[in-house]
Design a protein around this motif. Structure first.
Motif, short mmCIF file in Angstrom:
data_model
loop_
_atom_site.label_atom_id
_atom_site.label_comp_id
_atom_site.label_asym_id
_atom_site.label_seq_id
_atom_site.Cartn_x
_atom_site.Cartn_y
_atom_site.Cartn_z
N THR A 139 0.85 -1.20 0.00
CA THR A 139 0.00 0.00 0.00
C THR A 139 0.88 1.25 0.00
N GLN A 140 0.24 2.38 -0.21
CA GLN A 140 0.97 3.65 -0.17
C GLN A 140 1.65 3.83 1.18
N GLU A 141 0.92 3.51 2.25
CA GLU A 141 1.48 3.67 3.60
C GLU A 141 2.68 2.75 3.81
N GLN A 142 2.57 1.54 3.33
CA GLN A 142 3.68 0.60 3.50
C GLN A 142 4.93 1.06 2.76
N LEU A 143 4.72 1.77 1.66
CA LEU A 143 5.87 2.27 0.89
C LEU A 143 6.41 3.57 1.47
N GLY A 144 5.79 4.05 2.52
CA GLY A 144 6.30 5.22 3.21
C GLY A 144 5.69 6.53 2.77
N VAL A 145 4.62 6.48 1.97
CA VAL A 145 3.96 7.72 1.55
C VAL A 145 3.29 8.34 2.78
N ASP A 146 3.53 9.61 2.99
CA ASP A 146 2.93 10.30 4.13
C ASP A 146 1.41 10.17 4.08
N ALA A 147 0.81 9.94 5.22
CA ALA A 147 -0.63 9.70 5.27
C ALA A 147 -1.43 10.84 4.64
N ARG A 148 -0.90 12.05 4.77
CA ARG A 148 -1.64 13.21 4.22
C ARG A 148 -1.47 13.35 2.70
N LEU A 149 -0.60 12.55 2.15
CA LEU A 149 -0.40 12.61 0.69
C LEU A 149 -0.90 11.34 0.00
N CYS A 150 -1.57 10.49 0.75
CA CYS A 150 -2.09 9.26 0.16
C CYS A 150 -3.38 9.53 -0.60
N GLY A 151 -3.52 8.88 -1.74
CA GLY A 151 -4.76 8.98 -2.50
C GLY A 151 -5.86 8.22 -1.79
N PRO A 152 -7.11 8.63 -2.02
CA PRO A 152 -8.22 7.97 -1.31
C PRO A 152 -8.35 6.49 -1.63
N LYS A 153 -8.09 6.13 -2.88
CA LYS A 153 -8.19 4.72 -3.25
C LYS A 153 -6.85 4.25 -3.80
N HIS A 154 -6.43 3.09 -3.33
CA HIS A 154 -5.13 2.56 -3.76
C HIS A 154 -5.09 2.41 -5.30
N SER A 155 -6.19 1.93 -5.86
CA SER A 155 -6.18 1.61 -7.30
C SER A 155 -6.16 2.86 -8.19
N THR A 156 -6.64 3.98 -7.68
CA THR A 156 -6.70 5.17 -8.53
C THR A 156 -5.76 6.29 -8.08
N ALA A 157 -5.02 6.05 -7.00
CA ALA A 157 -4.13 7.11 -6.50
C ALA A 157 -3.05 7.44 -7.53
N TYR A 158 -2.81 8.70 -7.68
CA TYR A 158 -1.77 9.20 -8.60
C TYR A 158 -1.90 8.61 -10.01
N ALA A 159 -3.15 8.45 -10.46
CA ALA A 159 -3.40 7.78 -11.75
C ALA A 159 -2.74 8.52 -12.91
N GLN A 160 -2.80 9.85 -12.88
CA GLN A 160 -2.24 10.62 -14.01
C GLN A 160 -0.72 10.45 -14.09
N ALA A 161 -0.08 10.52 -12.93
CA ALA A 161 1.38 10.36 -12.91
C ALA A 161 1.77 8.95 -13.37
N ILE A 162 1.01 7.98 -12.92
CA ILE A 162 1.29 6.59 -13.31
C ILE A 162 1.15 6.42 -14.82
N GLN A 163 0.14 7.06 -15.38
CA GLN A 163 -0.06 7.00 -16.83
C GLN A 163 1.13 7.62 -17.57
N HIS A 164 1.61 8.76 -17.06
CA HIS A 164 2.80 9.40 -17.67
C HIS A 164 3.98 8.44 -17.64
N ILE A 165 4.15 7.76 -16.51
CA ILE A 165 5.30 6.86 -16.36
C ILE A 165 5.18 5.68 -17.32
#
Lengths: 284, 187
Positions: A139-165
């Motif tokens: 999960t985002q938390e397990q990877l060390g992402v700050d709780a306040r910067l975590c996306g609401p849903k694991h599957s859609t978090a940072y979707a745009q950036a992931i698409q760019h990558i």
């Protein structure tokens, strides 16, 4: 032939000086350019024909060979079209802009060669794929992402950036330049999305600009790179390191984003499942 | 008279998480600092470092020593900021009498688990600033892990909270053993 190459910059507002020549692909313009470049009546067209023959015969061509060939081809074209620096109408980015268009012409025609380079790095990338198999479950938390910067849903978090990558991948992207620009866009997208998540979590926060710093950016990049499921990063790194000069790789925004990705791959390769149980307890 | 000569330096910020690395860079680039603001993510805001604008004093190319002196607010500093708009990568242009210096500042992840990745960031850097909590007992140990792998000039910044003084330490690897000299500046 290319005096207006810097004008179409509406989608690359995040690019620093090193890529200020960059322009998104304009198919109509590119087709015209390629007709000129590939015309066998001119020197450049004949050089490219010889290169393609060499490419078919010699499967050991490297990314550095391709890079050198494209560099010299650009120089030849500029010389033959009288766009060299001794001319009064010369503009600083003639070389880079022309080089970009030449790369957009040659790389899609050298897919087989690029695939050979990818295959040469396949051993490391197989190891990376194995890491990816279990790390993509983190999960985002397990990877060390700050709780306040975590996306609401694991599957859609940072979707745009992931698409760019995803689009940065060497087999998909047009040229190494387009690939690096995609990476810069991805990091920019992370910043924007993280800021939005932060303000969702902390609606009373005052600082609207600076939310992401070195400590917090890296875990998000790790999350996005893992979720992109791209598994040919070692080939990608090899291509970039042999294609670009060090000013692009170690300095400026391009250097920063490149280093972020390189560090991410190194980090992913060094992890074991046991790290995450201890990391989440001690380091977040 | 000023000339058009521009020097560009890559500056890397190293140090543990939540020691004030981002506060330094934001103060330098944007002129913002609040001891109590929650401007950075990653931990509680600490008041151990208050940063003043810093301006290059001179460059000794032969010895590869780039000295930096911390000064109070300097209105001449341009507020040019990277479009990447993250505190992890910012640029600042400082016009001097005879040249212009452009800093590109890379902030690194300070968490323990990322320390092994630091060498990737400081490749090609002109200088590194290692920021640390001077009140921490383990700081000497951690500094030694950084200095072992750094091969260029280092600048350590710290503040003695009790005396309200600022120190910066130069470590010059030119000398075989390396030596550290300290200077004190007023806050």
């Amino acid at each position: 032939t290319n005096t207006n190459t810097n004008t179409n910059t509406n989608t690359n507002t995040n690019i620093d000086d090193a890529f200020s020549y960059f322009h998104p692909l304009d198919n109509g313009f590119q087709v015209l350019f390629e007709q000129l470049l590939l015309d066998p009546r001119f020197e450049e067209g004949r050089i490219i024909t010889k290169w393609k023959d060499l490419e078919k015969k010699n499967k050991n061509l490297t990314m550095r060979n391709i890079s050198r060939f494209l560099y010299h081809l650009t120089q030849t074209l500029l010389k033959n079209t009288e766009l060299t620096s001794d001319k009064p109408y010369f503009q600083p980015h003639f070389f880079e802009a022309t080089h970009l268009m030449i790369c957009r012409c040659i790389f899609p025609r050298s897919k087989e060669l690029v695939q050979c380079i990818v295959t040469k790095n396949s051993e490391k990338d197989i190891s990376y794929s194995k890491q990816l198999a279990w790390m993509s479950e983190l999960t985002q938390e397990q990877l060390g992402v700050d709780a306040r910067l975590c996306g609401p849903k694991h599957s859609t978090a940072y979707a745009q950036a992931i698409q760019h990558i995803k689009e940065v991948e060497i087999g998909i992207c047009l040229t190494p330049q387009d690939s690096v620009i995609g990476l810069i866009e991805a990091v920019h997208s992370i910043q924007k999305t993280a800021t939005a998540y932060y303000h969702d979590h902390c609606p009373n926060a005052q600082d609207k600009d600076i939310v992401v710093n070195g400590d917090t950016l890296f875990p998000i990049v790790v999350f996005c790179v893992i979720q992109s499921t791209v598994h040919t990063w070692h080939a990608w790194l090899h291509c970039m390191e042999n294609f670009f000069r060090k000013e692009i790789l170690y300095f400026g925004q391009s250097g920063f984003c490149f280093t972020l990705l390189k560090a991410t791959i190194s980090y992913v390769m060094s992890r074991t499942p046991s790290h995450f149980t201890s990391d989440t307890k001690t380091d977040t | 008279m000023s000339s058009n000569k521009t020097f560009q330096f890559k500056l890397v910020l190293l140090g543990d998480t939540s020691v004030g690395k981002s506060s330094i860079v934001i103060r330098f680039v944007k002129g913002q600092f609040s001891e109590f603001q929650e401007s950075t993510i990653g931990g509680k805001p600490k008041s151990l470092i208050v940063v003043y604008y810093f301006q290059p004093l001179y460059e000794n190319a032969e010895n590869k020593i780039f000295m930096i002196v911390f000064l109070k607010r300097n209105n001449k500093i341009l507020s040019k900021q990277s479009n990447l708009n993250t505190a992890a990568f910012l640029t600042q242009t400082v016009p001097l009498n005879d040249c212009t210096v452009k800093f590109e500042i890379w902030d690194t992840a300070g968490q323990e688990r990322y320390h092994s990745l630091a060498p990737m960031y400081y490749r090609g850097a002109a200088a590194a600033i290692i920021v640390y909590d001077i009140t921490s007992q383990v700081i000497i140990l951690k500094l030694s892990t950084y200095t072992k792998s750094l091969f260029f000039f280092l600048l350590f910044l710290c503040k003695n909270n009790k005396k309200d003084e600022f120190f910066f330490f130069f470590y010059v690897p030119k000398n075989e053993k390396g030596y550290i000299c300290t200077r004190k500046i007023m806050g």
